[in-house]
Write a protein that holds these residues in place. Structure first.
Motif, PDB file in Angstrom:
ATOM      1  N   ASP A 190     -34.272  11.305  -8.713  1.00 22.04           N
ATOM      2  CA  ASP A 190     -35.077  10.880  -7.575  1.00 22.04           C
ATOM      3  C   ASP A 190     -34.253   9.852  -6.777  1.00 22.04           C
ATOM      4  O   ASP A 190     -33.300   9.280  -7.303  1.00 22.04           O
ATOM      5  N   ASP A 199     -35.620   7.106  -3.986  1.00 19.18           N
ATOM      6  CA  ASP A 199     -36.206   5.763  -3.825  1.00 19.18           C
ATOM      7  C   ASP A 199     -36.751   5.242  -5.154  1.00 19.18           C
ATOM      8  O   ASP A 199     -37.569   5.895  -5.796  1.00 19.18           O
ATOM      9  N   GLY A 200     -36.288   4.069  -5.539  1.00 17.09           N
ATOM     10  CA  GLY A 200     -36.805   3.456  -6.764  1.00 17.09           C
ATOM     11  C   GLY A 200     -36.023   3.875  -8.002  1.00 17.09           C
ATOM     12  O   GLY A 200     -36.135   3.250  -9.045  1.00 17.09           O
ATOM     13  N   THR A 201     -35.258   4.949  -7.884  1.00 20.01           N
ATOM     14  CA  THR A 201     -34.439   5.390  -9.010  1.00 20.01           C
ATOM     15  C   THR A 201     -32.971   5.114  -8.704  1.00 20.01           C
ATOM     16  O   THR A 201     -32.271   4.451  -9.471  1.00 20.01           O
ATOM     17  N   ASP A 222     -39.008   7.826 -11.084  1.00 18.75           N
ATOM     18  CA  ASP A 222     -39.785   6.600 -11.306  1.00 18.75           C
ATOM     19  C   ASP A 222     -41.214   6.641 -10.787  1.00 18.75           C
ATOM     20  O   ASP A 222     -41.922   5.653 -10.880  1.00 18.75           O
ATOM     21  N   ASP A 223     -41.650   7.747 -10.194  1.00 21.61           N
ATOM     22  CA  ASP A 223     -42.915   7.688  -9.461  1.00 21.61           C
ATOM     23  C   ASP A 223     -43.819   8.878  -9.803  1.00 21.61           C
ATOM     24  O   ASP A 223     -43.453   9.737 -10.605  1.00 21.61           O
ATOM     25  N   ASP A 228     -42.524  12.324  -9.481  1.00 21.20           N
ATOM     26  CA  ASP A 228     -41.570  12.622 -10.554  1.00 21.20           C
ATOM     27  C   ASP A 228     -42.319  13.018 -11.826  1.00 21.20           C
ATOM     28  O   ASP A 228     -41.855  13.867 -12.590  1.00 21.20           O
TER      29      ASP A 228
END
Ligand code: MG
Length: 279
Positions: free
Chosen positions: A26, A28-30, A207-208, A211
């Motif tokens: 992923d 964003d955030g990963t 992370d979300d 996912d």
């Protein structure tokens, strides 16, 4: 930095068997730290190099799967040799012929109308940002103090805009208006895997919420890793981005230890499929 020991063992065994890997991540955030402004999300240079080096190893392919539009993702990633999938699995590039969902033209019209309606609805709310994509609309509220206190009223209001065949999905500081096609990141990863050859092993790191959908879709056949806190169906978990770097470095080391001389299954050109025997 702790590494999921069971995963590393599985990777070692797989590398020893000469299996191909599809490493899906992923964005964003990963890979890119979350920022207050979405436009500020950047892939750190060292991480880009890590991914590039990993993807260059024989028998390893990298694909970035994101909810972002493909053109946006392409601009932010710039990882040589990596495939990309945008809008939660609605498109895929880098694995032979570029693919996009057959309903894209219709969804484009519907998402344009929905984005306009969402703009009108959220006009009085400061800090809410509407992102219009080809086949979906994202309503970002990271910068809205009111919505951050309670996001449910906005979610209910957005639900009221949805035409038939669309659904509301939540994520980190975002409401997504998505077509109800039951298609997500996991499907794009499976498509990339089919194009590599079905024997390729899949590792997916995210992370979300979207996912999590991907983890469920891929099931136990894949190595799945959740980044950060929250409930998960992933098989392993790491704490944050530094652990992702460590894991990527470990992947590379495992592959290098197993020897870089390509096994028979890895000698064919990357773009070809199983059909053509090597001479
Ligand atoms: Mg994410």
């Amino acid at each position: 930095m702790s590494q999921p020991a069971g995963l590393i063992r599985a990777l070692r065994a797989s590398a020893a068997r000469g299996e191909e890997w599809l490493v899906a991540l992923d964005f964003d955030g990963t890979l890119a730290p979350l920022r207050r402004a979405r436009s500020a999300a950047r892939l750190p240079h060292t991480r880009r190099l890590l991914l590039q080096r990993l993807g260059r190893l024989p028998g390893v392919r990298v694909v970035i799967v994101s909810g972002r539009a493909l053109h946006d993702l392409r601009r932010r990633c710039r990882i040589l040799g990596a495939g990309l999938s945008g809008e939660h699995g609605m498109s895929l590039t880098g694995f032979g012929r570029a693919w996009s969902h057959p309903a894209t033209a219709r969804l484009r019209r519907e998402s344009a109308a929905l984005a306009a309606a969402a703009e009108r609805l959220t006009l009085p709310m400061s800090g809410v940002e509407i992102e219009r994509k080809r086949t979906s609309v994202a309503v970002h509220w990271r910068r809205s103090p009111t919505v951050r206190r309670d996001a449910e009223p906005l979610g209910r209001a957005l639900s009221g805009l949805l035409p038939r065949g669309w659904r509301l999905a939540g994520g980190k500081c975002v409401w997504e208006l998505r077509p109800d096609l039951a298609r997500g990141k996991g499907d794009a990863i499976l498509l990339a895997q089919r194009r590599l050859g079905p024997e390729a092993r899949v590792l997916f790191i995210g992370d979300d919420e979207t996912d999590e959908e991907g983890f469920r879709r891929l099931g136990r056949a894949a190595w799945t890793v959740r980044v950060g806190r929250g409930e998960t169906v992933a098989r392993w978990r790491v704490k944050g981005s530094p652990d992702v770097d460590a894991l990527l470095a470990a992947l590379r080391a495992v592959r290098a230890q197993a020897g870089l001389s390509p096994s028979p299954s890895r000698t064919r050109p990357r773009s070809s499929t199983r059909r053509a025997p090597q001479r």
